[in-house]
Design a protein around this motif. Structure first.
Motif, PDB file in Angstrom:
ATOM      1  N   VAL A 145     -11.589  99.482 -17.342  1.00  0.00           N
ATOM      2  CA  VAL A 145     -11.837  99.290 -18.772  1.00  0.00           C
ATOM      3  C   VAL A 145     -10.864  98.260 -19.351  1.00  0.00           C
ATOM      4  N   SER A 146      -9.601  98.324 -18.925  1.00  0.00           N
ATOM      5  CA  SER A 146      -8.621  97.362 -19.413  1.00  0.00           C
ATOM      6  C   SER A 146      -8.918  95.957 -18.903  1.00  0.00           C
ATOM      7  N   LEU A 147      -9.406  95.856 -17.660  1.00  0.00           N
ATOM      8  CA  LEU A 147      -9.791  94.543 -17.142  1.00  0.00           C
ATOM      9  C   LEU A 147     -10.947  93.956 -17.954  1.00  0.00           C
ATOM     10  N   LEU A 148     -11.922  94.802 -18.303  1.00  0.00           N
ATOM     11  CA  LEU A 148     -13.022  94.345 -19.144  1.00  0.00           C
ATOM     12  C   LEU A 148     -12.507  93.904 -20.515  1.00  0.00           C
ATOM     13  N   GLU A 149     -11.562  94.640 -21.048  1.00  0.00           N
ATOM     14  CA  GLU A 149     -10.956  94.273 -22.334  1.00  0.00           C
ATOM     15  C   GLU A 149     -10.279  92.904 -22.246  1.00  0.00           C
ATOM     16  N   TYR A 150      -9.564  92.673 -21.166  1.00  0.00           N
ATOM     17  CA  TYR A 150      -8.872  91.397 -20.994  1.00  0.00           C
ATOM     18  C   TYR A 150      -9.867  90.249 -20.875  1.00  0.00           C
ATOM     19  N   LEU A 151     -10.978  90.464 -20.192  1.00  0.00           N
ATOM     20  CA  LEU A 151     -11.989  89.415 -20.061  1.00  0.00           C
ATOM     21  C   LEU A 151     -12.631  89.099 -21.411  1.00  0.00           C
ATOM     22  N   LEU A 152     -12.806  90.117 -22.243  1.00  0.00           N
ATOM     23  CA  LEU A 152     -13.350  89.873 -23.581  1.00  0.00           C
ATOM     24  C   LEU A 152     -12.374  89.056 -24.426  1.00  0.00           C
ATOM     25  N   TYR A 153     -11.078  89.358 -24.285  1.00  0.00           N
ATOM     26  CA  TYR A 153     -10.079  88.549 -24.979  1.00  0.00           C
ATOM     27  C   TYR A 153     -10.090  87.114 -24.451  1.00  0.00           C
ATOM     28  N   PHE A 154     -10.290  86.966 -23.143  1.00  0.00           N
ATOM     29  CA  PHE A 154     -10.316  85.637 -22.542  1.00  0.00           C
ATOM     30  C   PHE A 154     -11.488  84.815 -23.069  1.00  0.00           C
ATOM     31  N   ALA A 155     -12.564  85.486 -23.466  1.00  0.00           N
ATOM     32  CA  ALA A 155     -13.725  84.778 -24.014  1.00  0.00           C
ATOM     33  C   ALA A 155     -13.409  84.104 -25.337  1.00  0.00           C
ATOM     34  N   ALA A 156     -12.274  84.464 -25.954  1.00  0.00           N
ATOM     35  CA  ALA A 156     -11.899  83.833 -27.215  1.00  0.00           C
ATOM     36  C   ALA A 156     -11.592  82.351 -27.049  1.00  0.00           C
ATOM     37  N   TYR A 157     -11.373  81.883 -25.810  1.00  0.00           N
ATOM     38  CA  TYR A 157     -11.136  80.462 -25.582  1.00  0.00           C
ATOM     39  C   TYR A 157     -12.355  79.616 -25.963  1.00  0.00           C
ATOM     40  N   TRP A 158     -13.541  80.194 -25.953  1.00  0.00           N
ATOM     41  CA  TRP A 158     -14.747  79.453 -26.285  1.00  0.00           C
ATOM     42  C   TRP A 158     -15.093  79.522 -27.768  1.00  0.00           C
ATOM     43  N   THR A 159     -14.333  80.292 -28.537  1.00  0.00           N
ATOM     44  CA  THR A 159     -14.553  80.346 -29.985  1.00  0.00           C
ATOM     45  C   THR A 159     -13.660  79.299 -30.647  1.00  0.00           C
ATOM     46  N   VAL A 160     -14.128  78.081 -30.672  1.00  0.00           N
ATOM     47  CA  VAL A 160     -13.350  76.955 -31.188  1.00  0.00           C
ATOM     48  C   VAL A 160     -13.809  76.647 -32.606  1.00  0.00           C
ATOM     49  N   CYS A 161     -12.844  76.514 -33.509  1.00  0.00           N
ATOM     50  CA  CYS A 161     -13.132  76.155 -34.893  1.00  0.00           C
ATOM     51  C   CYS A 161     -12.591  74.752 -35.163  1.00  0.00           C
ATOM     52  N   ASP A 162     -13.137  74.118 -36.185  1.00  0.00           N
ATOM     53  CA  ASP A 162     -12.657  72.798 -36.571  1.00  0.00           C
ATOM     54  C   ASP A 162     -11.217  72.884 -37.067  1.00  0.00           C
ATOM     55  N   THR A 163     -10.413  71.915 -36.679  1.00  0.00           N
ATOM     56  CA  THR A 163      -9.011  71.904 -37.077  1.00  0.00           C
ATOM     57  C   THR A 163      -8.889  71.535 -38.549  1.00  0.00           C
ATOM     58  N   SER A 164      -8.079  72.289 -39.262  1.00  0.00           N
ATOM     59  CA  SER A 164      -7.870  71.999 -40.675  1.00  0.00           C
ATOM     60  C   SER A 164      -7.092  70.696 -40.824  1.00  0.00           C
ATOM     61  N   PRO A 165      -7.423  69.873 -41.806  1.00  0.00           N
ATOM     62  CA  PRO A 165      -6.692  68.614 -42.003  1.00  0.00           C
ATOM     63  C   PRO A 165      -5.262  68.855 -42.446  1.00  0.00           C
ATOM     64  N   VAL A 166      -4.327  68.225 -41.755  1.00  0.00           N
ATOM     65  CA  VAL A 166      -2.906  68.327 -42.071  1.00  0.00           C
ATOM     66  C   VAL A 166      -2.373  66.918 -42.252  1.00  0.00           C
ATOM     67  N   ALA A 167      -1.825  66.640 -43.427  1.00  0.00           N
ATOM     68  CA  ALA A 167      -1.324  65.309 -43.725  1.00  0.00           C
ATOM     69  C   ALA A 167      -0.187  64.942 -42.774  1.00  0.00           C
ATOM     70  N   LEU A 184      -0.453  64.659 -39.558  1.00  0.00           N
ATOM     71  CA  LEU A 184      -0.763  65.097 -38.206  1.00  0.00           C
ATOM     72  C   LEU A 184      -2.196  64.749 -37.822  1.00  0.00           C
ATOM     73  N   THR A 185      -3.145  65.258 -38.569  1.00  0.00           N
ATOM     74  CA  THR A 185      -4.555  64.987 -38.263  1.00  0.00           C
ATOM     75  C   THR A 185      -5.152  63.927 -39.175  1.00  0.00           C
ATOM     76  N   VAL A 186      -4.570  63.726 -40.353  1.00  0.00           N
ATOM     77  CA  VAL A 186      -5.033  62.687 -41.272  1.00  0.00           C
ATOM     78  C   VAL A 186      -3.815  61.944 -41.796  1.00  0.00           C
ATOM     79  N   SER A 187      -4.046  60.746 -42.277  1.00  0.00           N
ATOM     80  CA  SER A 187      -2.942  59.949 -42.808  1.00  0.00           C
ATOM     81  C   SER A 187      -2.582  60.412 -44.200  1.00  0.00           C
TER      82      SER A 187
END
Length: 281
Positions: free
Chosen positions: A252-274, A276-279
Motif C-alpha cells: 500500500v505504501s509503495l502504491l502511495e509513493y507511485l501516486l506521489y511520483f505521478a505529480a511530476y506530470w502535473t506541470v503548471c505554467d510558471t508565474s512571471p517573476v520580474a 527571472l522569467t520576464v524583464s
C-alpha cells in the motif's frame, strides 16, 4: 561609505534548545505508549487501540496547522504595533506572521496534558482477566527485581560484543526490514510535501502563507486519520498477523509513493517573476 552592520541575534539558540527538549519529552510517548497498550490489551484489540493512537498523532498536527494558519494571519509584532501602522498584507513577501505565538500556546498545552501522566497506574488488569492490579504487581515484583539486579551487573564492556550480533540479527528480520522500508517511503513523500508544498502554493497560486498552511492541513491530514482508523478495524476484524500486516503495509505504501511520483506530470505554467522569467521593462 560606511560599513553596514548586518543584524544578528542568538535567540535562535533558545528555539533550538526548546525543540530539543520538546523532542526528548515526545519521543518516549510512542515506544512506551505502544508497550503499555500491548501489555494490557487483548491481542485482537491491540491493533484497534494502536490505530486510535496513531490517529491521535495525526489529529495533533492537523490542529497545529490550523493554529499556524491563524497565527500566520497575525503580524509578528502583534501587541506592540497597531493595526493602522501595518502597511502590508499577508500576501506580501515581506509579511512575517506571529510564529512565536503558536509555540507559546503549544508549550502551555503540552504542560497541561503532561500532568495526567503522573497519575497513570503502575499496573493494570489485562483485558479478559479479573486479577487485582495489586496482586498482579506483587506476583511480577520478584522477577522484575531479579532482572534489575542482572541489569546492574551488565557493564558497557560486556554489552558491546553482544550489540553487533544483535544488530545483524535485526537486519535479517524480514518483518523489521519491511517496516523500515515502509517508514522510508512514507516520510520521504510526506516530508517533501510539508516542506515544499506551502511555498509552491504561495508562488504558483498567489496564496498567503496562512491559506497555504490551512489547505495542507485540510486536504491531507484528515485522510490519514481515516486510513489509520480503518486499518486498525481491518486488522481487528480479519485477525491479520504481524507478517501479513507488514506485507500489506509495504504494498500500500509503495502504491502511495507511485501516486506521489505521478505529480511530476502535473506541470503548471510558471508565474512571471520580474528579473527571472520576464524583464523589468
Amino acid at each position: 561609505t560606511e560599513c553596514e552592520k548586518e543584524p544578528g541575534s542568538l535567540l535562535w539558540v533558545f528555539v533550538m534548545v526548546g525543540n530539543i527538549v520538546r523532542g526528548m519529552g515526545e519521543t518516549p510517548i510512542m515506544p512506551l505508549g505502544i508497550s503499555y497498550l500491548e501489555d494490557f490489551a487483548k491481542t485482537e484489540n491491540s491493533p484497534f487501540y494502536l490505530a486510535c493512537l496513531h490517529t491521535a498523532t495525526v489529529v495533533g498536527p492537523f490542529l497545529g496547522l490550523l493554529l499556524a494558519s491563524f497565527c500566520a494571519e497575525l503580524f509578528v509584532d502583534i501587541g506592540s504595533v497597531g493595526a493602522d501602522e501595518i502597511t502590508i498584507t499577508a500576501t506580501d513577501a515581506r509579511w512575517v506572521g506571529a510564529w512565536w505565538l503558536g509555540i507559546l500556546i503549544c508549550a502551555l498545552l503540552n504542560l497541561l496534558v503532561g500532568i495526567p501522566f503522573w497519575f497513570l497506574a503502575k499496573s493494570l488488569v489485562k483485558e479478559g482477566e479479573t486479577n487485582d492490579p495489586e496482586e498482579t504487581s506483587e506476583k511480577s515484583a520478584a522477577p522484575l527485581q531479579e532482572n534489575d539486579k542482572n541489569e546492574t551487573k551488565q557493564t558497557m564492556h560486556s554489552f558491546i560484543p553482544d550489540f553487533i550480533p544483535f544488530l545483524k540479527a535485526l537486519f535479517h528480520n524480514p518483518v523489521y526490514m519491511l517496516f523500515i522500508c515502509i517508514t522510508v517511503l512514507q516520510f520521504s513523500a510526506f516530508d517533501g510535501m510539508i516542506s515544499f508544498m506551502p511555498k509552491y502554493l504561495e508562488q504558483q497560486f498567489g496564496k498567503s502563507a496562512s491559506d497555504a498552511i490551512f489547505l495542507i492541513g485540510v486536504y491531507n491530514l484528515p485522510v490519514l486519520c481515516v486510513g489509520y482508523f480503518s486499518g486498525g478495524l481491518f486488522m481487528k476484524k480479519f485477525k491479520i498477523n504481524i507478517y501479513q500486516a507488514a506485507n500489506i503495509a509495504f504494498w500500500v505504501s509503495l502504491l502511495e509513493y507511485l501516486l506521489y511520483f505521478a505529480a511530476y506530470w502535473t506541470v503548471c505554467d510558471t508565474s512571471p517573476v520580474a528579473g527571472l522569467t520576464v524583464s523589468y521593462q
